[in-house]
Structure formats: structure tokens, C-alpha cells
Scaffold this motif. Structure first.
Motif, PDB file in Angstrom:
ATOM      1  N   PHE A 136      15.410   0.991 -11.729  1.00 43.33           N
ATOM      2  CA  PHE A 136      14.789   0.508 -10.497  1.00 43.33           C
ATOM      3  C   PHE A 136      14.729  -1.024 -10.496  1.00 43.33           C
ATOM      4  CE2 PHE A 136      11.190  -0.867  -7.961  1.00 43.33           C
ATOM      5  CZ  PHE A 136      11.447  -0.243  -6.754  1.00 43.33           C
ATOM      6  N   ILE A 137      14.350  -1.614 -11.634  1.00 39.45           N
ATOM      7  CA  ILE A 137      14.294  -3.080 -11.733  1.00 39.45           C
ATOM      8  C   ILE A 137      15.659  -3.681 -11.434  1.00 39.45           C
ATOM      9  CG2 ILE A 137      13.850  -5.031 -13.255  1.00 39.45           C
ATOM     10  CD1 ILE A 137      11.336  -3.503 -12.533  1.00 39.45           C
ATOM     11  N   ASP A 138      16.726  -3.061 -11.947  1.00 41.53           N
ATOM     12  CA  ASP A 138      18.074  -3.565 -11.690  1.00 41.53           C
ATOM     13  C   ASP A 138      18.410  -3.525 -10.201  1.00 41.53           C
ATOM     14  OD1 ASP A 138      18.466  -4.066 -14.353  1.00 41.53           O
ATOM     15  OD2 ASP A 138      19.523  -2.189 -14.766  1.00 41.53           O
ATOM     16  N   LYS A 139      17.945  -2.485  -9.515  1.00 43.84           N
ATOM     17  CA  LYS A 139      18.148  -2.420  -8.064  1.00 43.84           C
ATOM     18  C   LYS A 139      17.446  -3.583  -7.373  1.00 43.84           C
ATOM     19  CE  LYS A 139      18.822   2.537  -7.111  1.00 43.84           C
ATOM     20  NZ  LYS A 139      18.284   3.699  -6.366  1.00 43.84           N
ATOM     21  N   MET A 140      16.235  -3.854  -7.804  1.00 39.90           N
ATOM     22  CA  MET A 140      15.479  -4.952  -7.206  1.00 39.90           C
ATOM     23  C   MET A 140      16.169  -6.297  -7.400  1.00 39.90           C
ATOM     24  SD  MET A 140      11.430  -4.241  -7.957  1.00 39.90           S
ATOM     25  CE  MET A 140      10.975  -5.727  -7.056  1.00 39.90           C
ATOM     26  N   GLN A 165       0.850  -1.188   0.000  1.00 40.18           N
ATOM     27  CA  GLN A 165       0.000   0.000   0.000  1.00 40.18           C
ATOM     28  C   GLN A 165       0.885   1.236   0.000  1.00 40.18           C
ATOM     29  OE1 GLN A 165      -2.565   0.190   3.387  1.00 40.18           O
ATOM     30  NE2 GLN A 165      -3.485   2.157   2.813  1.00 40.18           N
ATOM     31  N   VAL A 166       0.534   2.231  -0.789  1.00 34.52           N
ATOM     32  CA  VAL A 166       1.307   3.471  -0.855  1.00 34.52           C
ATOM     33  C   VAL A 166       0.925   4.358   0.330  1.00 34.52           C
ATOM     34  CG1 VAL A 166       1.848   5.505  -2.246  1.00 34.52           C
ATOM     35  CG2 VAL A 166       1.419   3.306  -3.372  1.00 34.52           C
ATOM     36  N   THR A 167       1.917   4.878   1.031  1.00 36.12           N
ATOM     37  CA  THR A 167       1.660   5.722   2.204  1.00 36.12           C
ATOM     38  C   THR A 167       1.339   7.149   1.780  1.00 36.12           C
ATOM     39  OG1 THR A 167       3.941   6.477   2.521  1.00 36.12           O
ATOM     40  CG2 THR A 167       3.351   4.330   3.471  1.00 36.12           C
ATOM     41  N   ASP A 168       1.045   7.993   2.765  1.00 37.08           N
ATOM     42  CA  ASP A 168       0.746   9.404   2.491  1.00 37.08           C
ATOM     43  C   ASP A 168       1.980  10.180   2.047  1.00 37.08           C
ATOM     44  OD1 ASP A 168      -1.875   8.979   3.193  1.00 37.08           O
ATOM     45  OD2 ASP A 168      -1.615   9.635   5.276  1.00 37.08           O
ATOM     46  N   GLU A 169       3.157   9.566   2.163  1.00 34.49           N
ATOM     47  CA  GLU A 169       4.398  10.227   1.760  1.00 34.49           C
ATOM     48  C   GLU A 169       4.634  10.160   0.254  1.00 34.49           C
ATOM     49  OE1 GLU A 169       6.671  11.831   3.885  1.00 34.49           O
ATOM     50  OE2 GLU A 169       4.975  11.659   5.260  1.00 34.49           O
ATOM     51  N   ALA A 170       3.771   9.447  -0.444  1.00 35.31           N
ATOM     52  CA  ALA A 170       3.997   9.268  -1.884  1.00 35.31           C
ATOM     53  C   ALA A 170       2.677   9.324  -2.636  1.00 35.31           C
ATOM     54  CB  ALA A 170       4.697   7.938  -2.135  1.00 35.31           C
ATOM     55  N   ILE A 171       2.777   9.547  -3.951  1.00 38.23           N
ATOM     56  CA  ILE A 171       1.623   9.583  -4.848  1.00 38.23           C
ATOM     57  C   ILE A 171       1.633   8.285  -5.663  1.00 38.23           C
ATOM     58  CG2 ILE A 171       0.499  10.800  -6.741  1.00 38.23           C
ATOM     59  CD1 ILE A 171       0.531  12.362  -4.120  1.00 38.23           C
ATOM     60  N   PRO A 172       0.547   7.499  -5.631  1.00 41.46           N
ATOM     61  CA  PRO A 172       0.532   6.207  -6.318  1.00 41.46           C
ATOM     62  C   PRO A 172       0.935   6.259  -7.787  1.00 41.46           C
ATOM     63  CG  PRO A 172      -1.366   6.379  -4.875  1.00 41.46           C
ATOM     64  CD  PRO A 172      -0.699   7.726  -4.859  1.00 41.46           C
ATOM     65  N   SER A 173       0.406   7.218  -8.540  1.00 44.17           N
ATOM     66  CA  SER A 173       0.721   7.283  -9.971  1.00 44.17           C
ATOM     67  C   SER A 173       2.200   7.566 -10.209  1.00 44.17           C
ATOM     68  CB  SER A 173      -0.144   8.335 -10.666  1.00 44.17           C
ATOM     69  OG  SER A 173      -0.033   9.590 -10.013  1.00 44.17           O
ATOM     70  N   PHE A 174       2.834   8.320  -9.333  1.00 41.86           N
ATOM     71  CA  PHE A 174       4.266   8.566  -9.427  1.00 41.86           C
ATOM     72  C   PHE A 174       5.030   7.273  -9.143  1.00 41.86           C
ATOM     73  CE2 PHE A 174       8.295   9.306  -7.261  1.00 41.86           C
ATOM     74  CZ  PHE A 174       8.963  10.125  -8.155  1.00 41.86           C
ATOM     75  N   MET A 175       4.671   6.603  -8.054  1.00 41.04           N
ATOM     76  CA  MET A 175       5.339   5.359  -7.688  1.00 41.04           C
ATOM     77  C   MET A 175       5.170   4.304  -8.769  1.00 41.04           C
ATOM     78  SD  MET A 175       6.764   5.976  -4.771  1.00 41.04           S
ATOM     79  CE  MET A 175       7.183   4.325  -4.238  1.00 41.04           C
ATOM     80  N   GLY A 176       3.967   4.254  -9.351  1.00 40.71           N
ATOM     81  CA  GLY A 176       3.698   3.258 -10.382  1.00 40.71           C
ATOM     82  C   GLY A 176       4.583   3.396 -11.592  1.00 40.71           C
ATOM     83  N   ASN A 177       4.981   4.614 -11.925  1.00 39.92           N
ATOM     84  CA  ASN A 177       5.875   4.825 -13.068  1.00 39.92           C
ATOM     85  C   ASN A 177       7.337   4.719 -12.663  1.00 39.92           C
ATOM     86  OD1 ASN A 177       4.307   5.658 -15.644  1.00 39.92           O
ATOM     87  ND2 ASN A 177       3.251   6.710 -13.989  1.00 39.92           N
ATOM     88  N   MET A 178       7.673   5.114 -11.459  1.00 41.67           N
ATOM     89  CA  MET A 178       9.057   4.998 -10.995  1.00 41.67           C
ATOM     90  C   MET A 178       9.515   3.551 -11.003  1.00 41.67           C
ATOM     91  SD  MET A 178      10.701   5.885  -7.272  1.00 41.67           S
ATOM     92  CE  MET A 178       9.972   4.384  -6.610  1.00 41.67           C
ATOM     93  N   ILE A 179       8.643   2.619 -10.584  1.00 41.53           N
ATOM     94  CA  ILE A 179       9.045   1.217 -10.480  1.00 41.53           C
ATOM     95  C   ILE A 179       9.174   0.533 -11.831  1.00 41.53           C
ATOM     96  CG2 ILE A 179       8.035   0.962  -8.177  1.00 41.53           C
ATOM     97  CD1 ILE A 179       5.633  -0.379  -9.506  1.00 41.53           C
ATOM     98  N   LEU A 180       8.692   1.169 -12.900  1.00 35.87           N
ATOM     99  CA  LEU A 180       8.800   0.583 -14.228  1.00 35.87           C
ATOM    100  C   LEU A 180      10.151   0.861 -14.881  1.00 35.87           C
ATOM    101  CD1 LEU A 180       5.273   1.419 -15.702  1.00 35.87           C
ATOM    102  CD2 LEU A 180       6.046  -0.724 -14.664  1.00 35.87           C
ATOM    103  N   ARG A 181      10.921   1.761 -14.303  1.00 30.35           N
ATOM    104  CA  ARG A 181      12.202   2.131 -14.908  1.00 30.35           C
ATOM    105  C   ARG A 181      13.201   0.978 -14.805  1.00 30.35           C
ATOM    106  NH1 ARG A 181      15.107   6.725 -12.918  1.00 30.35           N
ATOM    107  NH2 ARG A 181      15.920   6.876 -15.045  1.00 30.35           N
ATOM    108  N   ARG A 182      14.013   0.828 -15.839  1.00 33.51           N
ATOM    109  CA  ARG A 182      14.997  -0.237 -15.869  1.00 33.51           C
ATOM    110  C   ARG A 182      15.976  -0.116 -14.712  1.00 33.51           C
ATOM    111  NH1 ARG A 182      14.919  -5.153 -17.423  1.00 33.51           N
ATOM    112  NH2 ARG A 182      16.051  -5.581 -15.523  1.00 33.51           N
TER     113      ARG A 182
END
Length: 403
Positions: free
Chosen positions: A330-334, A311-328
Motif C-alpha cells: 500500500f505504501i508503494d502505491k502511495m 475519517q473512515v466512512t460506514d463502508e469500512a472498519i477503522p481497525s481493518f483500514m489501520g492495518n491495511m495502510i501499514l502494508r508495504r
């Protein structure tokens, strides 16, 4: 009246009512056997069911044509060729017209011909449909296949029967209509490709901060995901409020009916799944390379417990997080946190995932970035829907405009 009760198609253009003629293909086309003796062309061709007659050197990583192409067929613009190779979706091969180049050469394994007493564009349209499969299939069966080729002789191919309108104007109308539709489909696909490229560029520029929205200049902060996300580990059975759904990186959370539904294999109605709600972040450790990570844009559901849900907390915006995690990046970090488990599968533990450090702006800037991508995604989805409608229309017309 049935579609072919009087040798007429189900759909006609206004002003045409006479019956279509049934003729052998060889009566309306002329076989082409000209050879490339004087090396008129050095462009080796191949037939792609999707792309038509294309330069073999561009289609394959290296050319597979013979070094001696003087004995190949010489094709000129407007000539047709039949590829007897069969593939998924094209069980009886493919017939295509040379449109991309003024000339080219083709192996003598192909059957080549040109229109004689029939409109060329009508013929293109005829071979885009499936009507001709019926005729060809009568002389080509499973037993006639050899190394991926259908053993159809040229004489059998030209002996196949087809119905066609006697008036050239009707032939032209049918061919022109499908050509216009093909152009619309190509333009729509081009728009989708351009939008996806724009999204890719925006993901790069906005997240590396080389592009900023007006009024935002503060540096982004380093934050651990545990400050922005909270694991949602809420076991639940399937219910009307929380229906059983699937999750994929391409489609997100989708009803089981759109994919293979394994629910019939589940013996117990008390089987526990994981709850998810709209704007949750979900990932699958096993399929990260193919993008099995994203937001729940659908709503309440239960999904397989193999997925990790946050669940996304109040410290973040879901639509922003949803696009941030799609970046290559970020995936490499995971992937650095991926650990092997039984049966060759992989796992990224939720606690490890939450330790990943990311750069994020203030929520006001997050909101603007998220809104931009939401609008872009909606435009891409609408354009894809239009493409699907056009393709469905073409399929219907190819069925109804022919006998």
C-alpha cells in the motif's frame, strides 16, 4: 543512613550487614596477556556494548582483524575484556565477558583479565552498572581521547578502586539476581520479536487472502479510497477538548510532553491546527518510507496542519483500514503519487490519495481482521510494557545493590 555512609549499599540481601571492602581491581582479578602463538583460535572478536564479545565476522560486513592474528590476545571462555572505545551511553567504554564461544582472539589494544578473588557473575553485574565509570573517569578525560579511544593505561585501569562484599555468597546472590533478570529481559524481548513476526505474517496472509476466516469465501472488491475515507480538514485552535499533540508512525497520536514540544515557539494563541478524532487515518507525505502513517488510537486532538487527516466512512472498519495502510504494497502505491515541492520536501495530495484502488472484503470480514490485529497489538503493547518495567527494575537494582 546514606548509601555509602558505612561502606554498605542501599539494598542488601537478608543476613548480610557487614561493610564492603574497598580494593583495587588488580587485587581481585588477574591480567591476561596470553598470545595466540600456535593459532589456537581463528575467531576474531570485537566488543559490542549491547551484545558483548561477539564474532567480528558476524558483527561487521567484513572482518577488520589483521591478517596475522598470531600476536593477538587469546581469550578463553570466562575471560573479560575492556574496550576503550567510547560511544553514546558508554562514555568510558565497555567491559564484557566471553560467554558465547569457547575461545577467540582480540587485538592487543584491548585490556584482558580474568577473575581471581571475586565471583565472575558479580563482576559481570558490576561492569553493567555505572559505578565503575566514576573511577575510570578520574584518569580519562576529554583531553585523553584519541580517535575515539580513551587513553587509559592497563596499570591505571587495574588501579581503579571498587567496593565489593567480602562474603562470596553475597557476591553470588547479587550476580545471580541480575542474571535471572537479564534472562527475563531477553525472554521478554524474544516474545516481542516473535509477536511482531507473527503480525507481519498475518498482514501478508490475510491481505493476500491466502488465509481467510471461516465462513468467508466471497472475493474481495476493488474500491477507491474515496468510498472508504473522507478528508477531515477542520482547522481549529488548541483547547481543553482538543489538546495539541504529536503524530508519529511508531507512537501514533501522542501528547506533546512525550516528545520535543515546540509549542513555546508559537507566538500566537490563535494558531490553527488540524482536528483529529479517534479512528481517523493520518499520514505525513514526507516520512512515508519510515512508516509515518496510521490510525488515531488516542482521541480528540489537534495536530500540525502538515498532516493529512481522514475519517473512515460506514463502508469500512477503522481497525481493518489501520492495518491495511501499514502494508508495504500500500505504501508503494502511495509513493507513486508523491510530488516534489519546495525545500526538497514531498507531498501526496489528498485528492490523489483518495484515488488509490484497494481490495477490501465485506465489513463483517473487515471487522474480524481488525479485531485480530487489535488483540495482537494489545498483547505486543503489554509485553513491551513488561519489558520496560524489567529494564527499569534492573537499572534500579544496579544502582542500589552497589556502592
Amino acid at each position: 543512613m546514606s548509601k555509602d555512609a558505612k561502606n554498605v549499599p542501599a539494598l542488601r540481601f537478608k543476613g548480610y550487614s557487614d561493610a564492603w571492602e574497598k580494593r583495587k581491581l588488580g587485587d581481585v582479578v588477574e591480567r591476561v596477556t596470553r598470545k595466540n602463538r600456535d593459532l589456537v583460535s581463528t575467531r576474531p572478536l570485537t566488543i559490542s556494548a549491547q551484545d558483548g564479545l561477539v564474532d567480528q565476522r558476524k558483527f561487521f560486513s567484513k572482518t577488520v582483524a589483521s591478517k596475522n592474528i598470531s600476536n593477538y590476545f587469546l581469550l578463553k571462555a570466562g575471560d573479560f575484556a575492556y574496550n576503550k572505545s567510547y560511544s553514546v551511553g558508554y562514555p568510558w567504554g565497555a567491559v564484557k565477558r566471553l560467554d558465547k564461544y569457547p575461545s577467540g582472539v582480540l587485538s592487543t589494544l584491548y585490556i584482558v583479565f580474568k577473575p581471581k578473588k571475586i565471583n565472575s557473575q558479580f563482576l559481570v553485574t558490576y561492569f553493567e552498572g555505572t559505578t565503575w565509570y566514576v573511577s575510570v573517569s578520574k584518569v580519562a578525560s576529554e583531553g585523553a581521547r584519541n580517535h575515539g579511544l580513551l587513553n587509559i593505561s592497563a596499570s591505571d585501569f587495574f588501579d581503579q578502586q571498587l567496593f565489593f562484599p567480602t562474603k562470596k555468597t553475597e557476591q553470588e546472590s547479587i550476580g545471580f539476581t541480575i542474571k535471572v533478570l537479564d534472562d527475563l529481559i531477553a525472554a521478554t524481548q524474544y516474545s516481542i520479536d516473535a509477536l511482531e513476526q507473527a503480525k507481519k505474517a498475518l498482514l501478508q496472509r490475510l491481505f493476500d487472502q491466502s488465509w481467510r476466516f471461516k465462513g468467508h469465501s466471497d472475493p474481495w472488491e476493488k474500491r477507491k479510497l474515496q468510498e472508504l475515507l473522507v478528508e477531515r480538514n477542520d482547522p481549529s485552535i488548541e483547547s481543553k477538548t482538543y489538546p495539541l499533540m504529536s503524530f508519529t508512525g511508531t507512537d501514533g497520536v501522542t501528547p506533546k510532553g512525550r516528545r520535543y514540544d515546540r509549542s513555546a515557539l508559537v507566538k500566537s494563541s490563535s494558531k490553527k491546527y488540524k482536528k483529529t478524532q479517534k479512528n481517523d487515518l493520518i499520514y505525513s507525505s514526507n516520512n512515508l518510507e519510515t512508516g509515518s502513517i496510521g490510525l488515531n488510537k488516542t482521541g480528540n486532538a489537534v495536530i500540525s496542519p502538515v498532516y493529512s487527516v481522514f475519517q473512515v466512512t460506514d463502508e469500512a472498519i477503522p481497525s481493518f483500514m489501520g492495518n491495511m495502510i501499514l502494508r508495504r504494497r500500500f505504501i508503494d502505491k502511495m509513493l507513486r503519487y508523491r510530488q516534489g515541492i519546495m525545500y526538497g520536501q514531498w507531498r501526496i495530495h489528498e485528492l490523489d490519495f483518495l484515488q488509490i484502488v484497494v481490495n477490501v472484503p465485506q465489513t463483517a470480514e473487515q471487522f474480524q481482521i481488525g479485531q485480530l490485529f487489535s488483540a495482537l497489538d494489545a498483547l505486543i503493547a503489554a509485553t513491551q510494557s513488561r519489558l520496560s518495567s524489567l529494564e527499569l527494575l534492573k537499572k534500579s537494582l544496579l544502582q542500589d545493590l552497589f556502592i
